[in-house]
Design a protein around this motif. Structure first.
Motif, PDB file in Angstrom:
ATOM      1  N   ALA A 106     -12.142  -6.634   4.635  1.00  0.00           N
ATOM      2  CA  ALA A 106     -11.008  -7.009   5.488  1.00  0.00           C
ATOM      3  C   ALA A 106      -9.748  -7.212   4.650  1.00  0.00           C
ATOM      4  CB  ALA A 106     -11.337  -8.275   6.271  1.00  0.00           C
ATOM      5  N   ILE A 107      -9.888  -7.853   3.508  1.00  0.00           N
ATOM      6  CA  ILE A 107      -8.747  -8.082   2.622  1.00  0.00           C
ATOM      7  C   ILE A 107      -8.194  -6.754   2.116  1.00  0.00           C
ATOM      8  CG2 ILE A 107      -8.101  -8.993   0.356  1.00  0.00           C
ATOM      9  CD1 ILE A 107      -9.916 -11.394   0.948  1.00  0.00           C
ATOM     10  N   SER A 108      -9.069  -5.803   1.846  1.00  0.00           N
ATOM     11  CA  SER A 108      -8.622  -4.482   1.397  1.00  0.00           C
ATOM     12  C   SER A 108      -7.785  -3.796   2.468  1.00  0.00           C
ATOM     13  CB  SER A 108      -9.838  -3.613   1.039  1.00  0.00           C
ATOM     14  OG  SER A 108      -9.445  -2.315   0.652  1.00  0.00           O
ATOM     15  N   VAL A 109      -8.175  -3.952   3.725  1.00  0.00           N
ATOM     16  CA  VAL A 109      -7.393  -3.384   4.825  1.00  0.00           C
ATOM     17  C   VAL A 109      -6.029  -4.060   4.908  1.00  0.00           C
ATOM     18  CG1 VAL A 109      -7.247  -3.153   7.332  1.00  0.00           C
ATOM     19  CG2 VAL A 109      -9.399  -2.648   6.163  1.00  0.00           C
ATOM     20  N   ILE A 110      -6.008  -5.379   4.797  1.00  0.00           N
ATOM     21  CA  ILE A 110      -4.756  -6.129   4.909  1.00  0.00           C
ATOM     22  C   ILE A 110      -3.813  -5.820   3.749  1.00  0.00           C
ATOM     23  CG2 ILE A 110      -3.766  -8.457   4.850  1.00  0.00           C
ATOM     24  CD1 ILE A 110      -6.364  -9.376   6.330  1.00  0.00           C
ATOM     25  N   ARG A 111      -4.340  -5.781   2.550  1.00  0.00           N
ATOM     26  CA  ARG A 111      -3.490  -5.590   1.374  1.00  0.00           C
ATOM     27  C   ARG A 111      -3.087  -4.141   1.153  1.00  0.00           C
ATOM     28  NH1 ARG A 111      -6.632  -9.186  -3.266  1.00  0.00           N
ATOM     29  NH2 ARG A 111      -5.948 -11.268  -2.579  1.00  0.00           N
ATOM     30  N   GLU A 112      -4.046  -3.224   1.343  1.00  0.00           N
ATOM     31  CA  GLU A 112      -3.837  -1.844   0.912  1.00  0.00           C
ATOM     32  C   GLU A 112      -3.962  -0.819   2.032  1.00  0.00           C
ATOM     33  OE1 GLU A 112      -6.854  -1.418  -2.035  1.00  0.00           O
ATOM     34  OE2 GLU A 112      -6.222  -3.191  -3.150  1.00  0.00           O
ATOM     35  N   ASN A 113      -4.333  -1.272   3.236  1.00  0.00           N
ATOM     36  CA  ASN A 113      -4.614  -0.354   4.340  1.00  0.00           C
ATOM     37  C   ASN A 113      -5.713   0.642   3.980  1.00  0.00           C
ATOM     38  OD1 ASN A 113      -3.896   0.075   7.091  1.00  0.00           O
ATOM     39  ND2 ASN A 113      -2.978   2.040   6.533  1.00  0.00           N
ATOM     40  N   GLN A 114      -6.654   0.167   3.176  1.00  0.00           N
ATOM     41  CA  GLN A 114      -7.782   0.997   2.768  1.00  0.00           C
ATOM     42  C   GLN A 114      -9.089   0.269   3.040  1.00  0.00           C
ATOM     43  OE1 GLN A 114      -7.525   2.360  -1.279  1.00  0.00           O
ATOM     44  NE2 GLN A 114      -5.835   3.762  -0.843  1.00  0.00           N
ATOM     45  N   LEU A 115     -10.143   1.055   3.297  1.00  0.00           N
ATOM     46  CA  LEU A 115     -11.473   0.513   3.507  1.00  0.00           C
ATOM     47  C   LEU A 115     -12.461   1.343   2.710  1.00  0.00           C
ATOM     48  CD1 LEU A 115     -13.355  -1.462   4.906  1.00  0.00           C
ATOM     49  CD2 LEU A 115     -13.372   0.039   6.903  1.00  0.00           C
ATOM     50  N   GLY A 117     -12.104   2.477  -0.228  1.00  0.00           N
ATOM     51  CA  GLY A 117     -11.420   3.545  -0.944  1.00  0.00           C
ATOM     52  C   GLY A 117     -10.809   4.612  -0.079  1.00  0.00           C
ATOM     53  N   GLN A 118     -10.935   4.500   1.240  1.00  0.00           N
ATOM     54  CA  GLN A 118     -10.368   5.489   2.150  1.00  0.00           C
ATOM     55  C   GLN A 118      -9.208   4.881   2.940  1.00  0.00           C
ATOM     56  OE1 GLN A 118     -13.403   7.209   4.619  1.00  0.00           O
ATOM     57  NE2 GLN A 118     -14.552   8.044   2.896  1.00  0.00           N
ATOM     58  N   GLU A 119      -8.161   5.679   3.117  1.00  0.00           N
ATOM     59  CA  GLU A 119      -7.008   5.225   3.871  1.00  0.00           C
ATOM     60  C   GLU A 119      -7.407   4.970   5.324  1.00  0.00           C
ATOM     61  OE1 GLU A 119      -2.843   4.264   3.729  1.00  0.00           O
ATOM     62  OE2 GLU A 119      -4.249   4.853   2.139  1.00  0.00           O
ATOM     63  N   MET A 120      -6.943   3.856   5.877  1.00  0.00           N
ATOM     64  CA  MET A 120      -7.223   3.552   7.270  1.00  0.00           C
ATOM     65  C   MET A 120      -6.411   4.464   8.188  1.00  0.00           C
ATOM     66  SD  MET A 120      -9.475   1.124   7.682  1.00  0.00           S
ATOM     67  CE  MET A 120      -9.139   0.406   9.298  1.00  0.00           C
ATOM     68  N   PRO A 121      -6.961   4.825   9.346  1.00  0.00           N
ATOM     69  CA  PRO A 121      -6.255   5.722  10.278  1.00  0.00           C
ATOM     70  C   PRO A 121      -5.254   4.953  11.149  1.00  0.00           C
ATOM     71  CG  PRO A 121      -8.393   5.168  11.167  1.00  0.00           C
ATOM     72  CD  PRO A 121      -8.322   4.508   9.804  1.00  0.00           C
ATOM     73  N   ILE A 122      -4.541   4.026  10.548  1.00  0.00           N
ATOM     74  CA  ILE A 122      -3.574   3.187  11.260  1.00  0.00           C
ATOM     75  C   ILE A 122      -2.364   2.997  10.366  1.00  0.00           C
ATOM     76  CG2 ILE A 122      -5.300   1.943  12.622  1.00  0.00           C
ATOM     77  CD1 ILE A 122      -5.144  -0.334  10.581  1.00  0.00           C
ATOM     78  N   LYS A 123      -1.272   2.519  10.945  1.00  0.00           N
ATOM     79  CA  LYS A 123      -0.093   2.219  10.160  1.00  0.00           C
ATOM     80  C   LYS A 123      -0.262   0.884   9.447  1.00  0.00           C
ATOM     81  CE  LYS A 123       3.209   4.734  13.081  1.00  0.00           C
ATOM     82  NZ  LYS A 123       4.430   4.621  13.928  1.00  0.00           N
ATOM     83  N   LYS A 124       0.168   0.857   8.192  1.00  0.00           N
ATOM     84  CA  LYS A 124       0.106  -0.389   7.428  1.00  0.00           C
ATOM     85  C   LYS A 124       1.056  -1.407   8.036  1.00  0.00           C
ATOM     86  CE  LYS A 124       0.713  -2.217   2.733  1.00  0.00           C
ATOM     87  NZ  LYS A 124      -0.516  -3.015   2.760  1.00  0.00           N
TER      88      LYS A 124
END
Length: 305
Positions: A106-115, A117-124
Motif C-alpha cells: 500500500a505504501i508503494s502505491v501511495i509513494r510511487e504509484n507502483q505495486l 514493481g509495476q506501474e499502477m493503472p491509475i493517476k498518481k
C-alpha cells in the motif's frame, strides 16, 4: 530464597517447555526484560545478578500467565509492526508480520504509484485519504499515517474497545491530528442515504477464518485473541462478500482496494470482486512465505458488462 537471573531464566524455560510454549527459550528471557524494563541486549549483563524474593515472585507470576497460553504480547502490552511499537491487549488481534507485506504494498502505491514493481493503472495522487477497515489496534492505518506524510487516515471498527486501543496508538505514534476514528459495521458508517463518503484507498485485514477451523487454532489464538476479529463465517468469506459489494460506492475515482486473505482464499475473493462488475485490475499477491496473502483491485471507470 533469592535466585540469580541465570537460575530463574532456567526455571522459566523449563516451566514454559513443560507447558508446551513453542518459543520457551525466548519468551522466558523476554518476560524478564519486560519485568526489569531492559533491552534484550542488556540481558547478558544481568546473568549473575541476584534478585530479591519480591522480584522473583513477580517474574514467576508472569511465567504462570504465559504458561496458561496468554500471548506474550498481551502480557507485555506491546507488539512491533512496521518498525513501530503498538499497544495491544485482549480487545485487538496481535499484528502479524504477514500483514506488513500488505502495508508495504500500500505504501508503494501511495509513494510511487507502483505495486510490486509495476506501474499502477491509475493517476498518481498528491494526497491519499485512506480507510483502515476492521482496524483493531490500528496497526495498518497508523503505520501508513506514520510513514506516508501525504495521507489522512480513518480507522474504523465495530468494536469500541478496539477503537480505544487504536486511539491510544495514534497518540503514542504522534499521528492523532491526521487520523480520525469511526465505530460501525464494516462500510455502513460511510454509506449515507444521499451521499457516500469516499476514499482513495480502502485497506483491510478482516476476519477470515472458517468457523469450523477455529477450535483447531493454536491455543494462544483460540483462547485469547478476540473471536470477533477471527471468525469469518462458515466458509470464511462473510466479510469479503460485504466489503466487495459496498467498497465500490466508497472509493473515489482510481480508488484502490487492498484485502488481506487466508492462504486458500485468493480465487474465491477475486471471484467476489469480479462479480460486482465495478472493480478492475483484480490481482493476488503472495507474502514472504510464498503464500497467497493479498488481493487488490481498482475501482472500474464504469460498470463492466
Amino acid at each position: 530464597m533469592s535466585l540469580s537471573v541465570k537460575e530463574i531464566l532456567n526455571i522459566g524455560r523449563r516451566q514454559l517447555e513443560e507447558s508446551d510454549i513453542a518459543d520457551a527459550a525466548v519468551d522466558c528471557k523476554l518476560l524478564y526484560c519486560y519485568l526489569m524494563n531492559i533491552s534484550s541486549a542488556q540481558l547478558i549483563l544481568e546473568y549473575q545478578k541476584v534478585l530479591p524474593d519480591s522480584l522473583c515472585d513477580e517474574y514467576f507470576s508472569l511465567l504462570d500467565r504465559r504458561s496458561l497460553g496468554v500471548p506474550l504480547q498481551y502480557i507485555t502490552g506491546s507488539q512491533e509492526f512496521m518498525g513501530l511499537d503498538f499497544i495491544v491487549n485482549e480487545h485487538v488481534l496481535i499484528p502479524r508480520q504477514d500483514t506488513e507485506t500488505m502495508v508495504e504494498d500500500a505504501i508503494s502505491v501511495i509513494r510511487e504509484n507502483q505495486l510490486r514493481g509495476q506501474e499502477m493503472p491509475i493517476k498518481k495522487k498528491r494526497e491519499y485519504e485512506v480507510l483502515d477497515l476492521c482496524c483493531g489496534s490500528g496497526a495498518i492505518g497508523l503505520s501508513i499515517a506514520s510513514l506516508c506524510p501525504n495521507t489522512k487516515v480513518v480507522c474504523s471498527d465495530i468494536s469500541r474497545d478496539a477503537l480505544d486501543v487504536a486511539r491510544r496508538n495514534a497518540e503514542k505514534l504522534g499521528v492523532s491530528k491526521k487520523v480520525s476514528f469511526e465505530c460501525g459495521n464494516l462500510l455502513m458508517p460511510f454509506k449515507g442515504r444521499f451521499r457516500n463518503r469516499k476514499f482513495d484507498m480502502i485497506i483491510s485485514n478482516p476476519p477470515y477464518i472458517k468457523t469450523g477451523v477455529i477450535p483447531t487454532l493454536q491455543r494462544e489464538v483460540r483462547d485469547y485473541e478476540p473471536m470477533g476479529a477471527l471468525d469469518g463465517g462458515a466458509d470464511g468469506l462473510d466479510f469479503y462478500r460485504n466489503i466487495a459489494g459496498d467498497a465500490p460506492d466508497c472509493l473515489k475515482k482510481d480508488g484502490v482496494l487492498f484485502l488481506e486473505i487466508g492462504y486458500d482464499q485468493r480465487e474465491a475473493v477475486e471471484e467476489l470482486m469480479e462479480k460486482t462488475g465495478r472493480l478492475d485490475h483484480i490481482r493476488g499477491f503472495k507474502d514472504l512465505a510464498g503464500l497467497d496473502r493479498i488481493v487488490t483491485a481498482v475501482l472500474a471507470g464504469k460498470k463492466k458488462g
